[in-house]
Design a protein around this motif. Structure first.
Motif, PDB file in Angstrom:
ATOM      1  N   ALA A  25      88.615   3.417 -51.301  1.00 49.23           N
ATOM      2  CA  ALA A  25      87.973   2.100 -51.370  1.00 49.23           C
ATOM      3  C   ALA A  25      86.515   2.220 -51.796  1.00 49.23           C
ATOM      4  CB  ALA A  25      88.052   1.406 -50.010  1.00 49.23           C
ATOM      5  N   LEU A  26      85.976   1.098 -52.248  1.00 49.78           N
ATOM      6  CA  LEU A  26      84.548   0.973 -52.514  1.00 49.78           C
ATOM      7  C   LEU A  26      83.916   0.313 -51.289  1.00 49.78           C
ATOM      8  CD1 LEU A  26      84.680  -0.416 -56.168  1.00 49.78           C
ATOM      9  CD2 LEU A  26      84.643   1.979 -55.426  1.00 49.78           C
ATOM     10  N   ASP A  27      82.929   0.958 -50.721  1.00 49.52           N
ATOM     11  CA  ASP A  27      82.252   0.445 -49.532  1.00 49.52           C
ATOM     12  C   ASP A  27      81.235  -0.614 -49.961  1.00 49.52           C
ATOM     13  OD1 ASP A  27      80.873  -0.035 -47.218  1.00 49.52           O
ATOM     14  OD2 ASP A  27      80.466   2.069 -46.756  1.00 49.52           O
ATOM     15  N   VAL A  28      81.487  -1.868 -49.581  1.00 46.92           N
ATOM     16  CA  VAL A  28      80.543  -2.960 -49.883  1.00 46.92           C
ATOM     17  C   VAL A  28      80.094  -3.635 -48.586  1.00 46.92           C
ATOM     18  CG1 VAL A  28      81.332  -3.359 -52.239  1.00 46.92           C
ATOM     19  CG2 VAL A  28      82.473  -4.546 -50.358  1.00 46.92           C
ATOM     20  N   ARG A  34      78.534  -8.992 -45.771  1.00 48.04           N
ATOM     21  CA  ARG A  34      78.945  -9.297 -44.391  1.00 48.04           C
ATOM     22  C   ARG A  34      78.687 -10.758 -44.060  1.00 48.04           C
ATOM     23  NH1 ARG A  34      76.734  -4.215 -43.015  1.00 48.04           N
ATOM     24  NH2 ARG A  34      74.820  -5.181 -42.259  1.00 48.04           N
ATOM     25  N   GLU A  35      77.534 -11.270 -44.475  1.00 49.35           N
ATOM     26  CA  GLU A  35      77.192 -12.662 -44.193  1.00 49.35           C
ATOM     27  C   GLU A  35      78.176 -13.607 -44.885  1.00 49.35           C
ATOM     28  OE1 GLU A  35      73.459 -15.802 -44.719  1.00 49.35           O
ATOM     29  OE2 GLU A  35      73.174 -13.660 -45.134  1.00 49.35           O
ATOM     30  N   ARG A  36      78.545 -13.284 -46.129  1.00 47.03           N
ATOM     31  CA  ARG A  36      79.479 -14.156 -46.843  1.00 47.03           C
ATOM     32  C   ARG A  36      80.866 -14.119 -46.212  1.00 47.03           C
ATOM     33  NH1 ARG A  36      78.986 -14.757 -53.061  1.00 47.03           N
ATOM     34  NH2 ARG A  36      77.082 -15.640 -52.156  1.00 47.03           N
ATOM     35  N   VAL A  37      81.317 -12.939 -45.844  1.00 46.15           N
ATOM     36  CA  VAL A  37      82.615 -12.828 -45.172  1.00 46.15           C
ATOM     37  C   VAL A  37      82.585 -13.598 -43.860  1.00 46.15           C
ATOM     38  CG1 VAL A  37      84.203 -11.237 -44.022  1.00 46.15           C
ATOM     39  CG2 VAL A  37      83.267 -10.649 -46.264  1.00 46.15           C
ATOM     40  N   SER A  38      81.504 -13.455 -43.110  1.00 43.73           N
ATOM     41  CA  SER A  38      81.386 -14.147 -41.821  1.00 43.73           C
ATOM     42  C   SER A  38      81.410 -15.662 -42.006  1.00 43.73           C
ATOM     43  CB  SER A  38      80.094 -13.721 -41.129  1.00 43.73           C
ATOM     44  OG  SER A  38      79.923 -14.396 -39.908  1.00 43.73           O
ATOM     45  N   GLU A  39      80.719 -16.159 -43.030  1.00 49.03           N
ATOM     46  CA  GLU A  39      80.715 -17.595 -43.287  1.00 49.03           C
ATOM     47  C   GLU A  39      82.127 -18.088 -43.613  1.00 49.03           C
ATOM     48  OE1 GLU A  39      78.924 -20.851 -46.484  1.00 49.03           O
ATOM     49  OE2 GLU A  39      78.313 -18.744 -46.600  1.00 49.03           O
ATOM     50  N   ALA A  40      82.827 -17.359 -44.469  1.00 51.48           N
ATOM     51  CA  ALA A  40      84.186 -17.758 -44.834  1.00 51.48           C
ATOM     52  C   ALA A  40      85.105 -17.707 -43.624  1.00 51.48           C
ATOM     53  CB  ALA A  40      84.706 -16.860 -45.955  1.00 51.48           C
ATOM     54  N   ARG A  41      84.962 -16.682 -42.808  1.00 53.34           N
ATOM     55  CA  ARG A  41      85.809 -16.567 -41.611  1.00 53.34           C
ATOM     56  C   ARG A  41      85.548 -17.725 -40.647  1.00 53.34           C
ATOM     57  NH1 ARG A  41      88.896 -12.638 -40.227  1.00 53.34           N
ATOM     58  NH2 ARG A  41      88.545 -13.036 -38.021  1.00 53.34           N
ATOM     59  N   PRO A  56      83.817  -4.969 -44.722  1.00 55.93           N
ATOM     60  CA  PRO A  56      83.975  -5.352 -46.123  1.00 55.93           C
ATOM     61  C   PRO A  56      84.140  -4.133 -47.025  1.00 55.93           C
ATOM     62  CG  PRO A  56      82.218  -6.627 -45.114  1.00 55.93           C
ATOM     63  CD  PRO A  56      82.604  -5.573 -44.119  1.00 55.93           C
ATOM     64  N   HIS A  57      85.179  -4.160 -47.827  1.00 54.88           N
ATOM     65  CA  HIS A  57      85.479  -3.059 -48.737  1.00 54.88           C
ATOM     66  C   HIS A  57      86.338  -3.593 -49.874  1.00 54.88           C
ATOM     67  CE1 HIS A  57      89.059  -3.354 -46.222  1.00 54.88           C
ATOM     68  NE2 HIS A  57      89.733  -2.743 -47.192  1.00 54.88           N
ATOM     69  N   ILE A  58      86.386  -2.850 -50.954  1.00 56.11           N
ATOM     70  CA  ILE A  58      87.250  -3.172 -52.081  1.00 56.11           C
ATOM     71  C   ILE A  58      88.258  -2.043 -52.194  1.00 56.11           C
ATOM     72  CG2 ILE A  58      87.381  -3.598 -54.567  1.00 56.11           C
ATOM     73  CD1 ILE A  58      84.353  -4.371 -54.385  1.00 56.11           C
ATOM     74  N   THR A  59      89.493  -2.316 -51.874  1.00 59.81           N
ATOM     75  CA  THR A  59      90.520  -1.277 -51.958  1.00 59.81           C
ATOM     76  C   THR A  59      90.711  -0.863 -53.417  1.00 59.81           C
ATOM     77  OG1 THR A  59      91.677  -2.046 -49.987  1.00 59.81           O
ATOM     78  CG2 THR A  59      92.959  -0.741 -51.565  1.00 59.81           C
ATOM     79  N   PRO A 163      77.106 -18.058 -54.519  1.00 57.01           N
ATOM     80  CA  PRO A 163      76.388 -17.476 -55.660  1.00 57.01           C
ATOM     81  C   PRO A 163      76.690 -15.984 -55.755  1.00 57.01           C
ATOM     82  CG  PRO A 163      74.894 -17.902 -53.835  1.00 57.01           C
ATOM     83  CD  PRO A 163      76.197 -18.532 -53.469  1.00 57.01           C
ATOM     84  N   PRO A 164      76.643 -15.418 -56.944  1.00 57.27           N
ATOM     85  CA  PRO A 164      77.041 -14.016 -57.104  1.00 57.27           C
ATOM     86  C   PRO A 164      76.191 -13.060 -56.256  1.00 57.27           C
ATOM     87  CG  PRO A 164      76.857 -15.100 -59.237  1.00 57.27           C
ATOM     88  CD  PRO A 164      76.278 -16.046 -58.226  1.00 57.27           C
ATOM     89  N   ILE A 165      76.875 -12.118 -55.621  1.00 56.12           N
ATOM     90  CA  ILE A 165      76.212 -10.997 -54.955  1.00 56.12           C
ATOM     91  C   ILE A 165      76.425  -9.780 -55.837  1.00 56.12           C
ATOM     92  CG2 ILE A 165      76.127  -9.518 -52.917  1.00 56.12           C
ATOM     93  CD1 ILE A 165      77.323 -11.856 -51.330  1.00 56.12           C
ATOM     94  N   ARG A 166      75.347  -9.214 -56.346  1.00 55.50           N
ATOM     95  CA  ARG A 166      75.453  -8.089 -57.273  1.00 55.50           C
ATOM     96  C   ARG A 166      75.095  -6.797 -56.553  1.00 55.50           C
ATOM     97  NH1 ARG A 166      73.417 -12.403 -60.312  1.00 55.50           N
ATOM     98  NH2 ARG A 166      74.814 -12.980 -62.036  1.00 55.50           N
ATOM     99  N   LEU A 167      75.980  -5.811 -56.709  1.00 52.55           N
ATOM    100  CA  LEU A 167      75.820  -4.528 -56.039  1.00 52.55           C
ATOM    101  C   LEU A 167      76.054  -3.393 -57.030  1.00 52.55           C
ATOM    102  CD1 LEU A 167      78.201  -5.270 -53.035  1.00 52.55           C
ATOM    103  CD2 LEU A 167      75.709  -5.451 -52.963  1.00 52.55           C
ATOM    104  N   ARG A 168      75.357  -2.307 -56.840  1.00 56.61           N
ATOM    105  CA  ARG A 168      75.687  -1.075 -57.563  1.00 56.61           C
ATOM    106  C   ARG A 168      76.367  -0.151 -56.572  1.00 56.61           C
ATOM    107  NH1 ARG A 168      73.392   2.485 -62.362  1.00 56.61           N
ATOM    108  NH2 ARG A 168      74.467   0.748 -63.370  1.00 56.61           N
TER     109      ARG A 168
END
Length: 203
Positions: A25-28, A34-41, A56-59, A163-168
């Motif tokens: 997985a990609l660790d995000v 986390r804040e966006r996931v929490s808001e949606a939950r 939060p992760h991207i499998t 709004p987009p959250i951009r991560l490297r």
């Protein structure tokens, strides 16, 4: 489409006594995600399994069950040789970091998720997955615990701002979770640096 509840149980017929399942997985797990996931939950809370604890992760790919002597799984195993082969493959791939964008929400029948744009994701998926075919990278919000109409869920999410959250993302991680728990947390076993092209074990 209707949403349908997950079976919150120990799938012993699948893991057969193997304690852990492994996933690339990609660790995000960043404050913004986390804040966006929490808001949606919070918005979806009446429909979700309350005890979901996955970070939060991207499998990228499900690896398999961690072998355990005496276990009798029906699911595929992920051996030390498999891990070694994948690490060697990642070394040869020389992929480089991923520029990831986490955005709005969408849903599968059994789980809502945050949409992800990740150019360059497919070579990692092709290398690490045993299940070729179309796959949508995403960040899982949680697991549904009830059955309902999709429209009901959409109404709950009507005011969700994304709004987009951009991560490297500079590493792909091998993570594990308790095979008996569909909602338990992830543990990182190691990371392959996409910047340096090297593997480091963390557990």
């Amino acid at each position: 489409m209707r949403i349908v509840p997950n079976q919150d149980r120990d799938f012993t017929e699948w893991h057969g006594g193997c304690r852990h399942a492994l996933v690339w997985a990609l660790d995000v797990d960043t404050p913004a995600v986390r804040e966006r996931v929490s808001e949606a939950r919070s918005l979806l809370a009446p429909h979700l399994l309350g005890r979901y604890r996955r970070q939060p992760h991207i499998t990228v790919a499900f690896a398999g069950l961690d072998p355990l002597p005496g276990a009798t799984p029906t699911g595929g195993l992920y051996t030390r040789e498999d891990r070694r082969g994948h690490i060697e493959g990642l070394t040869r791939l020389r992929h480089g970091p991923l520029d990831v964008e986490v955005g709005g929400w969408a849903t599968y029948p059994m789980a809502p998720y945050l949409e992800v744009s990740a150019p360059g994701f497919e070579p990692l998926r092709d290398l690490l997955s045993t299940r070729p075919g179309l796959y949508t990278p995403h960040v899982t919000i949680g697991l549904y615990a009830v059955e309902s109409e999709l429209g009901t869920v959409a109404d709950l999410m009507a005011d969700f701002q994304a709004p987009p959250i951009r991560l490297r993302v500079e590493a792909v991680s091998l993570m594990s979770y308790e095979a008996s728990d569909i909602a338990g947390p992830l543990t990182t076993l190691g990371r392959f640096s996409l910047t340096e092209g090297s593997w480091s074990a963390t557990a």
